[in-house]
Structure formats: C-alpha cells, structure tokens
Design an enzyme around this catalytic site. Sequence first.
Site, PDB file in Angstrom:
ATOM      1  CD  GLU A 135      -3.131  -1.117   1.960  1.00 31.05           C
ATOM      2  OE1 GLU A 135      -3.562  -0.024   2.328  1.00 31.05           O
ATOM      3  OE2 GLU A 135      -3.587  -2.203   2.339  1.00 31.05           O
TER       4      GLU A 135
HETATM    5  C1  LIG Z   1       2.468  -9.667   1.130  1.00 31.84           C
HETATM    6  C2  LIG Z   1       2.016  -8.643   0.147  1.00 31.84           C
HETATM    7  C3  LIG Z   1       0.655  -8.427  -0.044  1.00 31.84           C
HETATM    8  C4  LIG Z   1       0.213  -7.505  -1.006  1.00 31.84           C
HETATM    9  N1  LIG Z   1      -1.134  -7.341  -1.217  1.00 31.84           N
HETATM   10  C5  LIG Z   1      -1.558  -6.547  -2.255  1.00 31.84           C
HETATM   11  C6  LIG Z   1      -2.962  -6.468  -2.578  1.00 31.84           C
HETATM   12  O1  LIG Z   1      -3.810  -7.049  -1.904  1.00 31.84           O
HETATM   13  N2  LIG Z   1      -3.321  -5.749  -3.666  1.00 31.84           N
HETATM   14  C7  LIG Z   1      -2.422  -5.078  -4.449  1.00 31.84           C
HETATM   15  O2  LIG Z   1      -2.841  -4.445  -5.419  1.00 31.84           O
HETATM   16  N3  LIG Z   1      -1.079  -5.134  -4.153  1.00 31.84           N
HETATM   17  C8  LIG Z   1      -0.636  -5.849  -3.082  1.00 31.84           C
HETATM   18  N4  LIG Z   1       0.700  -5.930  -2.783  1.00 31.84           N
HETATM   19  C9  LIG Z   1       1.664  -5.235  -3.652  1.00 31.84           C
HETATM   20  C10 LIG Z   1       2.308  -4.027  -2.998  1.00 31.84           C
HETATM   21  O3  LIG Z   1       1.390  -2.971  -2.879  1.00 31.84           O
HETATM   22  C11 LIG Z   1       3.553  -3.661  -3.824  1.00 31.84           C
HETATM   23  O4  LIG Z   1       4.502  -4.689  -3.567  1.00 31.84           O
HETATM   24  C12 LIG Z   1       4.122  -2.303  -3.476  1.00 31.84           C
HETATM   25  O5  LIG Z   1       3.257  -1.273  -3.913  1.00 31.84           O
HETATM   26  C13 LIG Z   1       5.517  -2.081  -4.094  1.00 31.84           C
HETATM   27  O6  LIG Z   1       5.521  -2.400  -5.449  1.00 31.84           O
HETATM   28  P1  LIG Z   1       6.643  -3.403  -6.021  1.00 31.84           P
HETATM   29  O7  LIG Z   1       6.662  -4.596  -5.163  1.00 31.84           O
HETATM   30  O8  LIG Z   1       6.364  -3.578  -7.455  1.00 31.84           O
HETATM   31  O9  LIG Z   1       8.007  -2.648  -5.811  1.00 31.84           O
HETATM   32  P2  LIG Z   1       8.646  -1.578  -6.812  1.00 31.84           P
HETATM   33  O10 LIG Z   1       7.606  -0.569  -7.176  1.00 31.84           O
HETATM   34  O11 LIG Z   1       9.356  -2.298  -7.902  1.00 31.84           O
HETATM   35  O12 LIG Z   1       9.707  -0.865  -5.863  1.00 31.84           O
HETATM   36  C14 LIG Z   1      11.022  -1.398  -5.608  1.00 31.84           C
HETATM   37  C15 LIG Z   1      11.782  -0.356  -4.804  1.00 31.84           C
HETATM   38  O13 LIG Z   1      11.922   0.851  -5.590  1.00 31.84           O
HETATM   39  C16 LIG Z   1      11.423   1.949  -4.847  1.00 31.84           C
HETATM   40  N5  LIG Z   1      10.827   2.939  -5.757  1.00 31.84           N
HETATM   41  C17 LIG Z   1       9.908   2.735  -6.735  1.00 31.84           C
HETATM   42  N6  LIG Z   1       9.607   3.896  -7.328  1.00 31.84           N
HETATM   43  C18 LIG Z   1      10.338   4.853  -6.705  1.00 31.84           C
HETATM   44  C19 LIG Z   1      10.471   6.273  -6.847  1.00 31.84           C
HETATM   45  N7  LIG Z   1       9.755   6.967  -7.735  1.00 31.84           N
HETATM   46  N8  LIG Z   1      11.347   6.914  -6.028  1.00 31.84           N
HETATM   47  C20 LIG Z   1      12.053   6.251  -5.099  1.00 31.84           C
HETATM   48  N9  LIG Z   1      11.990   4.922  -4.915  1.00 31.84           N
HETATM   49  C21 LIG Z   1      11.124   4.232  -5.705  1.00 31.84           C
HETATM   50  C22 LIG Z   1      10.378   1.360  -3.908  1.00 31.84           C
HETATM   51  O14 LIG Z   1      10.127   2.213  -2.801  1.00 31.84           O
HETATM   52  C23 LIG Z   1      11.067   0.056  -3.527  1.00 31.84           C
HETATM   53  O15 LIG Z   1      11.996   0.312  -2.507  1.00 31.84           O
HETATM   54  C24 LIG Z   1       1.168  -6.788  -1.778  1.00 31.84           C
HETATM   55  C25 LIG Z   1       2.546  -6.971  -1.538  1.00 31.84           C
HETATM   56  C26 LIG Z   1       2.963  -7.889  -0.602  1.00 31.84           C
HETATM   57  C27 LIG Z   1       4.436  -8.084  -0.393  1.00 31.84           C
END
Ligand SMILES: Cc1cc2nc3c(=O)[nH]c(=O)nc-3n(C[C@H](O)[C@H](O)[C@H](O)COP(=O)(O)OP(=O)(O)OC[C@H]3O[C@@H](n4cnc5c(N)ncnc54)[C@H](O)[C@@H]3O)c2cc1C
Length: 312
Positions: A289
Amino acid sequence: MTFVDVHCLLASMAIEQWGSEYQKKHYLIPAAKGERILAYGLTEPEAGSEPTSLKTSYEERDGGYVVTGTKYLISNGSIADSLIIFAYPNGRREGMSAFIVDSKSEGFSVAMHLDEKIGLFTSDTAMLELNEVKVPKENLLGQPGKGLHVAYSALLNGRIGIGSGCVGIIEDCLNSVTERARSRVQHGKLIGKHQLIQRHVANIAMNLEMARWPTYLAAVEKTKLDTNPSNLDLRTKVDLQSAIAKRVASRLAYESADLAVQVFGGFGYSLLSPVAKHLCDARVARIYEGTDEIMELKIASLILGKGFEAYS
Ligand SMILES: Cc1cc2nc3c(=O)[nH]c(=O)nc-3n(C[C@H](O)[C@H](O)[C@H](O)COP(=O)(O)OP(=O)(O)OC[C@H]3O[C@@H](n4cnc5c(N)ncnc54)[C@H](O)[C@@H]3O)c2cc1C
C-alpha cells in the site's frame, strides 16, 4: 491485519464509497456479514509503485466488459469471492476503470500461490490471471475512466488500517516484553531489573505513543472527510496524514518487534515466542500500500505543493 485491511478498508469501503445500490446490496452486505470475501487487485508484475503502468486492459463487448491481464501479490487473491480489478481501456494508457470481478467467472484463475513469504503466514497472497473475463455492465465501480480515484481513495483507508495494525503490533510487543521482563531471571535478578532491558521496554513504550498519535489523527481527519467528501483541502490533509501514519507506524512496529525479539533472547528468535511473528509480519507494512520511499515522496510533495512531485 492484512485480511481485515484488504477485505474491509480497501475493498468494502471502496464499494461503500463508489458503489451503486445494486453493488452495495449484492457485494457490500454479504461482505459485511462475512459471507463474501473481497480482494483488491491493483498491483501487477510490472506495476507496483507505479500503478499507472499497469497492463490489464478491458474492452466493451455485448453490453458489458471483457477484462484481460495479470494481477500480482494480491492478498486474499485465491480465497476471494469477488475482487476489485483495475484496468485500462484496450490499447490506451489513460482512463483506468475499476470493476468488481467474481472469481468464479470463466477465464479467471489463480496462477500461483505466493507461499514463500518471510511473514504473513496466515495471509493468502496470489498471482491471478484474467483471460477475457466477462464483467457485467453493472459491475463497473465508480465512473468509467475514474478507476484511479477509486484506487487512491481506497488506499487512504487502507493506509490508516495498516497504521492501526502496526499500533496493535507495538502494543502486543510491549505487553509481551513486560511479561517476559517480569518473569525471566538472569544474573540473579529479573531481566526487567537490568537497565539495558529497561531501555528496550521504554523504547517500545515510546514507539507505541509515537505510532498512535498520527494514526488516530489520520482516522479523525478521514472521518471528517467522509462527511464532507468534496472538500479538497480536507482530502489533501487526509492524504498527507494517512501517509505519515503508515510510514511512521510501520517503521516503529518493525523496530519494536526487533527490540521485543532482543528482550526475549534466543526464544525470541523462535516462531514459538509471541514476538517473532511480529518481526516477520511488520516488515511488509513498510512495503505494501505504498513503500516507505513512496510515502516519503508523497509527504514531501504534499507539503511543498504543486510542481514538487518527484514523479508523475
Ligand atoms: C504480502 C504482500 C501483499 C500484497 N497485497 C496486495 C494487494 O492485496 N493488492 C495489491 O494491489 N497489491 C498488493 N501488494 C503489492 C504491494 O502494494 C507492492 O509490492 C508495493 O506497492 C511495491 O511495489 P513493487 O513490489 O512492485 O516494488 P517496486 O515498485 O518495484 O519498488 C522497488 C523499490 O523501488 C522503490 N521505488 C519505486 N519507485 C520509486 C520512486 N519513484 N522513487 C524512489 N523509490 C522508488 C520502492 O520504494 C522500492 O523500494 C502486496 C505486496 C505484498 C508483499
């Protein structure tokens, strides 16, 4: 924490805020009774922190919609009866819409259970495939093309929910270390009488108060917004306050769980202790989130004002 947050605060409250009378009757009431489990499907393999890059698409066909795409890391994903799914019109990268999709629909499948998580052992997380899933017209949630409003408004509620869950984690850590410090004896006295252990207890107690305040404040402001939803200043305030609540409470929960494990010593490193699972579970609150980083960027840009967004 995750089940309740997703089922109630993300999905049910989105239907409560944006849903038609039909949707409220058909989905919200059974959800409130616990007869229908809901999920929220925004994230995709290539769209996490940047939800506007999602690839799931829909087209209008035979008086309804047909949705195709992959959703990743979806909590309650394989147990949900219905999910809020976000998609762009086919071939476009704007005008995202939100749909309530029934998991029993033809073309909907669970591609993978994500069982190898380092925490949240009791929370279902799944990757989902939607292959030309037919969605009836009446299951469009909110206005067509306004799906991002649905997604972001749901996250306002969800982030306060995460903050609250984290306050609960810290509270349980405090109760557990208090009990342990009062009962475990080393070097001839209760460990709670060693001043370095007292420092850990004090830090967890302070973390609890530091996490509680922004979370309560966000909830109070959100309640005001609910009665006055068109007030844009209030919306900005809630956006800021819920980001602060989530960012502060999730970090403090993780730090408190780590301190609690320390107070418990070797037993704390075991999942049989009452605190180890908090360390595993709290970690994800800094990711889902909206990650720590995204929350910080949001907080800064809301304070600095228009033109200071770190990304578009
Ligand atoms: C157990 C679990 C349950 C979840 N449940 C749901 C759910 O029910 N529904 C749903 O839709 N999603 C869900 N998620 C997904 C979750 O919301 C995402 O994992 C989260 O938003 C981060 O996206 P990502 O994993 O693709 O990481 P990425 O977006 O790839 O980020 C990787 C890293 O890069 C950093 N980063 C990215 N962009 C920037 C920027 N512009 N500036 C600086 N740093 C940046 C991030 O902060 C992070 O440190 C869940 C995740 C987990 C682990």
